[in-house]
Design a protein around this motif. Structure first.
Motif, PDB file in Angstrom:
ATOM      1  N   LEU A 187       0.831  -1.201   0.000  1.00  0.00           N
ATOM      2  CA  LEU A 187       0.000   0.000   0.000  1.00  0.00           C
ATOM      3  C   LEU A 187       0.873   1.262   0.000  1.00  0.00           C
ATOM      4  N   MET A 188       1.934   1.217   0.786  1.00  0.00           N
ATOM      5  CA  MET A 188       2.838   2.380   0.840  1.00  0.00           C
ATOM      6  C   MET A 188       3.531   2.604  -0.491  1.00  0.00           C
ATOM      7  N   LEU A 189       3.937   1.504  -1.120  1.00  0.00           N
ATOM      8  CA  LEU A 189       4.579   1.617  -2.435  1.00  0.00           C
ATOM      9  C   LEU A 189       3.633   2.307  -3.424  1.00  0.00           C
ATOM     10  N   LEU A 190       2.376   1.842  -3.463  1.00  0.00           N
ATOM     11  CA  LEU A 190       1.418   2.400  -4.431  1.00  0.00           C
ATOM     12  C   LEU A 190       1.060   3.844  -4.105  1.00  0.00           C
ATOM     13  N   ARG A 191       0.892   4.122  -2.827  1.00  0.00           N
ATOM     14  CA  ARG A 191       0.526   5.482  -2.425  1.00  0.00           C
ATOM     15  C   ARG A 191       1.685   6.465  -2.544  1.00  0.00           C
ATOM     16  N   SER A 192       2.899   5.930  -2.645  1.00  0.00           N
ATOM     17  CA  SER A 192       4.062   6.807  -2.837  1.00  0.00           C
ATOM     18  C   SER A 192       4.157   7.301  -4.276  1.00  0.00           C
ATOM     19  N   LEU A 193       3.633   6.512  -5.202  1.00  0.00           N
ATOM     20  CA  LEU A 193       3.798   6.862  -6.620  1.00  0.00           C
ATOM     21  C   LEU A 193       3.302   8.266  -6.952  1.00  0.00           C
ATOM     22  N   PRO A 194       2.094   8.638  -6.537  1.00  0.00           N
ATOM     23  CA  PRO A 194       1.638   9.991  -6.872  1.00  0.00           C
ATOM     24  C   PRO A 194       2.539  11.093  -6.300  1.00  0.00           C
ATOM     25  N   ILE A 195       3.364  10.747  -5.307  1.00  0.00           N
ATOM     26  CA  ILE A 195       4.252  11.742  -4.694  1.00  0.00           C
ATOM     27  C   ILE A 195       5.626  11.744  -5.364  1.00  0.00           C
ATOM     28  N   VAL A 196       6.144  10.559  -5.685  1.00  0.00           N
ATOM     29  CA  VAL A 196       7.530  10.502  -6.175  1.00  0.00           C
ATOM     30  C   VAL A 196       7.673  10.343  -7.688  1.00  0.00           C
ATOM     31  N   TYR A 197       6.605   9.929  -8.371  1.00  0.00           N
ATOM     32  CA  TYR A 197       6.755   9.607  -9.804  1.00  0.00           C
ATOM     33  C   TYR A 197       7.145  10.850 -10.596  1.00  0.00           C
ATOM     34  N   PRO A 198       8.272  10.780 -11.363  1.00  0.00           N
ATOM     35  CA  PRO A 198       8.798  12.007 -11.966  1.00  0.00           C
ATOM     36  C   PRO A 198       8.056  12.520 -13.204  1.00  0.00           C
ATOM     37  N   CYS A 199       7.016  11.831 -13.685  1.00  0.00           N
ATOM     38  CA  CYS A 199       6.130  12.454 -14.685  1.00  0.00           C
ATOM     39  C   CYS A 199       4.990  13.053 -13.880  1.00  0.00           C
ATOM     40  N   THR A 200       5.033  14.366 -13.722  1.00  0.00           N
ATOM     41  CA  THR A 200       4.146  14.985 -12.723  1.00  0.00           C
ATOM     42  C   THR A 200       2.668  14.886 -13.094  1.00  0.00           C
ATOM     43  N   TRP A 201       2.318  15.045 -14.382  1.00  0.00           N
ATOM     44  CA  TRP A 201       0.904  14.948 -14.741  1.00  0.00           C
ATOM     45  C   TRP A 201       0.409  13.508 -14.627  1.00  0.00           C
ATOM     46  N   CYS A 202       1.328  12.543 -14.950  1.00  0.00           N
ATOM     47  CA  CYS A 202       0.974  11.130 -14.748  1.00  0.00           C
ATOM     48  C   CYS A 202       0.678  10.893 -13.271  1.00  0.00           C
ATOM     49  N   ALA A 203       1.542  11.420 -12.427  1.00  0.00           N
ATOM     50  CA  ALA A 203       1.437  11.222 -10.982  1.00  0.00           C
ATOM     51  C   ALA A 203       0.145  11.821 -10.433  1.00  0.00           C
ATOM     52  N   THR A 204      -0.201  13.018 -10.902  1.00  0.00           N
ATOM     53  CA  THR A 204      -1.415  13.678 -10.419  1.00  0.00           C
ATOM     54  C   THR A 204      -2.652  12.869 -10.781  1.00  0.00           C
ATOM     55  N   ASP A 205      -2.729  12.438 -12.047  1.00  0.00           N
ATOM     56  CA  ASP A 205      -3.878  11.647 -12.483  1.00  0.00           C
ATOM     57  C   ASP A 205      -3.949  10.316 -11.738  1.00  0.00           C
ATOM     58  N   PHE A 206      -2.793   9.676 -11.576  1.00  0.00           N
ATOM     59  CA  PHE A 206      -2.769   8.388 -10.871  1.00  0.00           C
ATOM     60  C   PHE A 206      -3.236   8.561  -9.421  1.00  0.00           C
ATOM     61  N   GLY A 207      -2.841   9.643  -8.811  1.00  0.00           N
ATOM     62  CA  GLY A 207      -3.284   9.946  -7.441  1.00  0.00           C
ATOM     63  C   GLY A 207      -4.792  10.059  -7.352  1.00  0.00           C
ATOM     64  N   GLU A 208      -5.379  10.709  -8.365  1.00  0.00           N
ATOM     65  CA  GLU A 208      -6.854  10.842  -8.380  1.00  0.00           C
ATOM     66  C   GLU A 208      -7.511   9.488  -8.603  1.00  0.00           C
ATOM     67  N   GLU A 209      -6.937   8.688  -9.495  1.00  0.00           N
ATOM     68  CA  GLU A 209      -7.510   7.362  -9.790  1.00  0.00           C
ATOM     69  C   GLU A 209      -7.485   6.457  -8.566  1.00  0.00           C
TER      70      GLU A 209
END
Ligand code: FAD
Length: 106
Positions: free
Chosen positions: A35-57
């Protein structure tokens, strides 16, 4: 800036492969770590728009870390959401193991 396509392919490979080898009956600690790994992605993923959308999903559809099969399916659906957004073909989630566990590497 990162190569978003190469980064994406590498990240999906990592995530789907990790899900394919996740335990059938994960311990509470294993679940918490996934869960921590997945929830970290929207914070650390270096494609910022990808990260934002993934966070919303992942807010709309909470990660299912209850078992290997459940996690693999959840991730397949998340990847399909991105595929749709990018106009790519949807992947048949029944074929997840064939692609990421049992089948030949590409
Ligand atoms: P990829 O989509 O990288 O897929 C790699 C391989 O995975 C495929 O060849 C196929 O065998 C398999 N596969 C395909 N779909 C599934 C599935 N549903 N389940 C299991 N296996 C599957 N790019 C953007 O331009 N904009 C974005 O907003 C964006 N958001 C992203 C968010 C995340 C969390 C990630 C990890 C990547 C994101 N990307 C985004 C990158 C994008 O998803 C692709 O990785 C990239 O465009 C390269 O695509 P590809 O066609 O090579 O195959």
């Amino acid at each position: 800036p990162p190569d978003v396509e190469q980064l994406g392919r590498a990240t999906w490979t990592f995530l789907h492969t990790t899900a394919a080898y996740y335990p059938d009956k994960p311990t509470p600690t294993q679940r918490a770590n996934m869960l921590m790994l997945l929830r970290s992605l929207p914070i650390v993923y270096p494609c910022t728009w990808c990260a934002t959308d993934f966070g919303e999903e992942i807010e709309k559809s909470k990660p299912d870390v209850s078992s290997r099969v459940a996690l693999s399916r959840w991730l397949c659906e998340q990847h399909n959401t991105v595929n749709e957004k990018l106009g790519k073909e949807k992947f048949d989630c029944a074929k997840t193991d064939e692609r990421w566990k049992d089948g030949p590497a590409d």
